[in-house]
Design a protein around this motif. Structure first.
Motif, PDB file in Angstrom:
ATOM      1  N   VAL A  54       0.839  -1.203   0.000  1.00  0.00           N
ATOM      2  CA  VAL A  54       0.000   0.000   0.000  1.00  0.00           C
ATOM      3  C   VAL A  54       0.876   1.257   0.000  1.00  0.00           C
ATOM      4  CG1 VAL A  54      -1.713   1.318   1.299  1.00  0.00           C
ATOM      5  CG2 VAL A  54      -1.922  -1.170   1.132  1.00  0.00           C
ATOM      6  N   LEU A  55       1.960   1.231   0.786  1.00  0.00           N
ATOM      7  CA  LEU A  55       2.890   2.368   0.836  1.00  0.00           C
ATOM      8  C   LEU A  55       3.478   2.632  -0.545  1.00  0.00           C
ATOM      9  CD1 LEU A  55       4.673   4.398   2.481  1.00  0.00           C
ATOM     10  CD2 LEU A  55       6.305   2.531   2.756  1.00  0.00           C
ATOM     11  N   GLU A  56       3.907   1.579  -1.217  1.00  0.00           N
ATOM     12  CA  GLU A  56       4.495   1.724  -2.552  1.00  0.00           C
ATOM     13  C   GLU A  56       3.488   2.286  -3.541  1.00  0.00           C
ATOM     14  OE1 GLU A  56       7.408   1.284  -5.676  1.00  0.00           O
ATOM     15  OE2 GLU A  56       7.443   1.545  -3.499  1.00  0.00           O
ATOM     16  N   ILE A  57       2.250   1.808  -3.482  1.00  0.00           N
ATOM     17  CA  ILE A  57       1.217   2.303  -4.392  1.00  0.00           C
ATOM     18  C   ILE A  57       0.953   3.795  -4.151  1.00  0.00           C
ATOM     19  CG2 ILE A  57      -1.219   2.132  -5.038  1.00  0.00           C
ATOM     20  CD1 ILE A  57      -0.990  -0.892  -4.289  1.00  0.00           C
ATOM     21  N   VAL A 280       1.393  -0.452  -9.811  1.00  0.00           N
ATOM     22  CA  VAL A 280       1.790   0.749 -10.543  1.00  0.00           C
ATOM     23  C   VAL A 280       1.863   0.437 -12.035  1.00  0.00           C
ATOM     24  CG1 VAL A 280       3.645   2.431 -10.896  1.00  0.00           C
ATOM     25  CG2 VAL A 280       3.027   1.725  -8.582  1.00  0.00           C
ATOM     26  N   ARG A 281       2.426  -0.737 -12.376  1.00  0.00           N
ATOM     27  CA  ARG A 281       2.494  -1.154 -13.789  1.00  0.00           C
ATOM     28  C   ARG A 281       1.086  -1.279 -14.363  1.00  0.00           C
ATOM     29  NH1 ARG A 281       1.634  -5.919 -16.400  1.00  0.00           N
ATOM     30  NH2 ARG A 281       2.812  -6.332 -18.333  1.00  0.00           N
ATOM     31  N   SER A 282       0.166  -1.905 -13.616  1.00  0.00           N
ATOM     32  CA  SER A 282      -1.201  -2.086 -14.105  1.00  0.00           C
ATOM     33  C   SER A 282      -1.889  -0.742 -14.308  1.00  0.00           C
ATOM     34  CB  SER A 282      -1.995  -2.940 -13.107  1.00  0.00           C
ATOM     35  OG  SER A 282      -1.427  -4.221 -12.972  1.00  0.00           O
ATOM     36  N   MET A 283      -1.676   0.180 -13.378  1.00  0.00           N
ATOM     37  CA  MET A 283      -2.271   1.508 -13.517  1.00  0.00           C
ATOM     38  C   MET A 283      -1.720   2.212 -14.748  1.00  0.00           C
ATOM     39  SD  MET A 283      -2.727   3.154  -9.714  1.00  0.00           S
ATOM     40  CE  MET A 283      -1.160   2.663  -9.002  1.00  0.00           C
TER      41      MET A 283
END
Length: 361
Positions: A54-57, A280-283
């Motif tokens: 969650v932090l990374e996102i 992040v890649r999917s977004m």
């Protein structure tokens, strides 16, 4: 048969992210069981992996928007390469190799010794990583500051979110090197606030960050210019690919270092941040294929404001600790406001269109 972007729903884009989440959390739980031999220990590591994801996102949502902005101008072949090779570099390179490389350099150890130190003495490993935070923050903060300022100091930019700021910045872009001058002033300001060896380290690291940005810009421009003169565009987008990889690395600095506040285990950190990187890649893919940046006109602006704030936070972190939650929420908040502004603008345009139709009847 693959579905077209128009046929894809939001969940379709996150299929692999969900799979990686399941695999990563199971692996994290197994690591917790192996290290503690208790259900409580397993649950703790499981929870830490989820929080790190969650932090990374939250820290990298603006990264996805910037990636999409650059990707939409790349050739389909290089888009695919970035979304395949790039994710391997992002997950394995920045979340595993990069922390090991810091310890190799800072502690003057070999790669194998650094790996064994991470596995056997995680507390000492985390201490070395934290000691290296100042030069990393100076380097990454400078690179991100240049990314943000270059977006706003563009005389061809004609869509403005916060007019009073962005119009002046766009007009000032005719002054050559104005963004470099501002960054150099910030470097001098923060170097005065630091003392002795820390100030010297900060200045050198920040200058390296500035030089890296300029080098990537020059190399990217040369590569992409040369590819346009080739009959076969096999190298199309290589410059943009390099730019995006360095940009992703800069975004990752803060998350990788901050992750050690939650866990001192390199492998737990790699799992948690790796899960986040998949989202992040999917977004990024969704933003490119759905044309979301074109649909929401201020979304990019929010992302680049978030980048500028993150760069200043990284500078401030050379003097004091700022919780990663604040960093993540701040960036997410700006992007949320820019999304709301975009939706509001679209509704007003639709209303004007209806009024114009009624007047013409």
């Amino acid at each position: 048969m693959n579905a077209t972007p128009a046929q894809k729903g939001m969940l379709d884009y996150f299929k692999w992210a969900f799979i990686m989440t399941a695999v990563g959390l199971v692996l994290g739980g197994w690591l917790g069981w192996q290290s503690s031999g208790t259900i409580g220990g397993m649950a703790t590591v499981f929870f830490i992996c989820a929080v790190l994801a969650v932090l990374e996102i939250s820290l990298s949502f603006d990264n996805a928007i910037v990636n999409a902005n650059k990707l939409k101008d790349m050739t389909p072949a290089w888009q695919h390469r970035f979304l395949t090779w790039g994710i391997v570099i992002a997950v394995f390179g920045m979340r595993v190799v990069f922390p090991l490389a810091i310890v190799v350099i800072a502690a003057d150890l070999g790669p194998v010794e650094a790996f064994l130190l991470a596995a056997r003495e995680p507390a000492e490993y985390a201490r070395i990583m934290n000691d290296a935070h100042l030069p990393i923050a100076a380097f990454g903060g400078t690179f991100l500051m240049m990314v943000g300022l270059t977006y706003f100091f563009d005389h061809e930019k004609n869509v403005h979110w916060i007019d009073v700021i962005e119009k002046h910045m766009a007009r000032s872009a005719t002054i050559k090197g104005i963004e470099i001058g501002l960054v150099l002033l910030m470097i001098l300001l923060f170097s005065y606030l630091l003392e002795g060896a820390e100030a010297v380290t900060f200045v050198y690291s920040a200058i390296y960050g500035l030089v890296t940005f300029l080098a990537v810009e020059v190399i990217g421009g040369l590569l992409d210019a040369s590819q346009r003169t080739m009959v076969e565009a096999a190298k199309g987008g290589l410059g943009a690919f390099i730019y995006l990889e360095v940009l992703d690395a800069s975004f990752s600095f803060d998350g990788v270092i901050g992750a050690f506040a939650l866990s001192q285990n390199l492998f737990v950190i790699a799992i948690g941040l790796g899960i986040g990187a998949m989202y992040v890649r999917s977004m990024t893919i969704m933003l490119v294929e759905k044309g979301t940046l074109a649909e929401y006109r201020y979304l990019e602006h929010g992302a680049f404001y978030a980048i500028l704030i993150l760069s200043v936070i990284m500078y401030c972190q050379t003097m004091l600790h700022i919780p990663e939650v604040i960093t993540g929420l701040g960036g997410a908040g700006l992007i949320g406001i820019s999304l709301w502004s975009s939706i509001r603008y679209n509704r007003m345009e639709q209303l004007r269109g209806r009024e114009a139709v009624v007047e013409n009847i």
